[in-house]
Design an enzyme around this catalytic site. Structure first.
Site, mmCIF file in Angstrom:
data_model
loop_
_atom_site.group_PDB
_atom_site.id
_atom_site.type_symbol
_atom_site.label_atom_id
_atom_site.label_comp_id
_atom_site.label_asym_id
_atom_site.label_seq_id
_atom_site.Cartn_x
_atom_site.Cartn_y
_atom_site.Cartn_z
ATOM 1 N N GLY A 35 0.805 -1.225 0.000
ATOM 2 C CA GLY A 35 0.000 0.000 0.000
ATOM 3 C C GLY A 35 0.835 1.271 0.000
ATOM 4 O O GLY A 35 0.291 2.367 -0.140
ATOM 5 N N ARG A 92 -12.570 22.942 7.145
ATOM 6 C CA ARG A 92 -13.822 23.260 7.855
ATOM 7 C C ARG A 92 -13.704 23.037 9.357
ATOM 8 O O ARG A 92 -14.407 23.636 10.129
ATOM 9 C CB ARG A 92 -14.987 22.429 7.277
ATOM 10 N N LYS A 192 -28.491 28.108 9.785
ATOM 11 C CA LYS A 192 -28.417 26.649 9.588
ATOM 12 C C LYS A 192 -28.085 25.963 10.898
ATOM 13 O O LYS A 192 -27.305 26.465 11.689
ATOM 14 C CB LYS A 192 -27.329 26.357 8.555
ATOM 15 N N ASP A 220 -22.232 29.907 -1.853
ATOM 16 C CA ASP A 220 -21.530 29.164 -0.795
ATOM 17 C C ASP A 220 -20.082 28.941 -1.225
ATOM 18 O O ASP A 220 -19.746 29.098 -2.397
ATOM 19 C CB ASP A 220 -22.228 27.823 -0.532
ATOM 20 N N ASP A 224 -20.796 20.036 -0.709
ATOM 21 C CA ASP A 224 -20.267 18.705 -0.365
ATOM 22 C C ASP A 224 -21.375 17.688 -0.648
ATOM 23 O O ASP A 224 -21.544 17.232 -1.766
ATOM 24 C CB ASP A 224 -19.801 18.726 1.096
ATOM 25 N N THR A 225 -22.195 17.359 0.349
ATOM 26 C CA THR A 225 -23.288 16.402 0.097
ATOM 27 C C THR A 225 -24.514 17.083 -0.513
ATOM 28 O O THR A 225 -25.503 16.428 -0.814
ATOM 29 C CB THR A 225 -23.737 15.751 1.423
ATOM 30 N N GLY A 227 -26.532 18.821 1.095
ATOM 31 C CA GLY A 227 -27.580 18.912 2.122
ATOM 32 C C GLY A 227 -27.939 20.361 2.428
ATOM 33 O O GLY A 227 -29.120 20.716 2.550
HETATM 34 C C1 R5P Z 1 -20.311 25.177 5.709
HETATM 35 O O1 R5P Z 1 -19.887 25.956 6.541
HETATM 36 C C2 R5P Z 1 -19.938 25.268 4.263
HETATM 37 O O2 R5P Z 1 -19.836 26.599 3.851
HETATM 38 C C3 R5P Z 1 -20.920 24.538 3.355
HETATM 39 O O3 R5P Z 1 -22.192 25.143 3.452
HETATM 40 C C4 R5P Z 1 -21.081 23.098 3.740
HETATM 41 O O4 R5P Z 1 -19.891 22.534 4.161
HETATM 42 C C5 R5P Z 1 -21.662 22.308 2.588
HETATM 43 O O5 R5P Z 1 -21.798 20.970 2.964
HETATM 44 P P1 R5P Z 1 -23.010 20.084 2.444
HETATM 45 O O6 R5P Z 1 -23.082 20.308 0.954
HETATM 46 O O7 R5P Z 1 -22.635 18.682 2.801
HETATM 47 O O8 R5P Z 1 -24.233 20.544 3.160
#
Ligand code: R5P
Length: 300
Positions: A35, A92, A192, A220, A224-225, A227
């Site tokens: 690895g 983050r 949020k 933003d 990421d996800t 959400g």
């Molecule tokens: C949070 O502080 C970041 O600015 C983004 O809003 C967040 O990390 C996005 O993550 P997700 O798309 O998973 O909600």
């Protein structure tokens, strides 16, 4: 001068090299059976300034390959190593938010310095807190103007009919800046709440009366996800937003993100290419704007 990257097939590396007139450094890469990795620079680097591009530190192997290559450059006498990391993962976690929590933003900053890198060029670090962890020279480039210029050419309603929205309190300065750049008078800030990591509950909106029949652009630093974006769009739709746009710098797009965005009411999503995007992630409502020229212009 050479630009090295542990992922030479990455198109951003080729684009930056072309625009900054750098040569892509050749490598020997070996994967051992246990690895471990081996990366050797097949160029003469002693006494030279070199650039090193790192792309996706969320994947431990990519982070490790980047550090090994930086080490190879250092121990073979590179005079100066300038790292280009368009998206700095782990940023983050920039404060100890509960007893026993790690400070990964500092860990990554320390690793970059410890391996002998002299300067870091990055794009839209998650927060101002992240900057304080760097003991080496840091250039934190703002990609918002790149996104604003594309958004302006795409949006064909009067700007008074737009509300720029931050999906959380932490992003309000970013959303206000975006609004100023496109001369939009309307800004709304959402609050949020995360019941657990990667789960999102948007609680409130500070200017609900602004939303009805307006177009909304959520700004933003990253998706990421998705959400956060999806929860925000649902709240805006509840307040009768007319149509929805997204502008974000970093396309992390992990797990359910693409499916969520595909099936959402969002009209158009503007992102940059600070992270490599696989084919499945390039859906028709996503417009990718290359950050290569921005990076190339900011190299010293
Ligand atoms: C949070 O502080 C970041 O600015 C983004 O809003 C967040 O990390 C996005 O993550 P997700 O798309 O998973 O909600």
């Amino acid at each position: 001068m050479f630009l090295f990257t542990p992922n030479p097939e990455q198109s951003l590396a080729r684009k930056i090299a072309l625009q900054a007139r750098l040569k892509l450094g050749r490598l020997e890469i070996r994967n051992f059976s246990d690895g471990e990795f081996y990366l050797r620079a097949k160029e003469l680097i002693r006494g030279k300034k070199v650039y090193l591009l790192g792309d996706n530190f969320s994947r431990p192997t990519d982070l490790l390959k980047f550090l090994i290559l930086a080490n190879a450059l250092k121990v073979n006498g590179a005079k100066k190593i300038i790292a280009l990391v368009p998206y700095l993962a782990y940023a983050r976690q920039d404060k100890i938010d509960q007893p026993g929590a790690p400070l990964t933003a500092k860990l990554i900053a320390d690793l970059i310095a410890a391996v002998g890198i002299n300067e870091l060029v990055t794009i839209n670090l998650h927060s101002h807190r992240d900057e304080q962890f760097f003991k080496i020279k840091l250039k934190n480039i703002d990609a918002l103007p790149l996104l604003t210029s594309y958004f302006k050419t795409h949006f064909n309603r009067p700007i008074s009919q737009l509300v720029v929205v931050s999906p959380d309190l932490g992003g309000q300065e970013r959303a206000r800046r975006f609004a100023r750049l496109i001369h939009c008078p309307n800004v709304a800030i959402l609050k949020k709440f995360r019941p657990k990591p990667n789960a999102v509950k948007i609680l409130t909106i500070d200017q609900p009366q602004l939303i009805k029949d307006k177009s909304c652009l959520i700004v933003d630093d990253l998706i990421d996800t998705a959400g956060t974006i999806i929860a925000a769009t649902k709240l805006l739709k509840k307040h009768q937003a007319r149509d929805l746009y997204i502008a974000a710098v970093h396309p992390v797009l992990s797990g359910p993100a693409i499916n969520r965005l595909k099936t959402s009411a969002i009209k158009k999503i503007f992102l940059t290419d600070t992270l490599p995007l696989t084919k499945e992630k390039v859906i028709s409502k996503i417009k990718i704007i290359s950050s290569a020229s921005l990076m190339a212009r900011n190299l010293s």
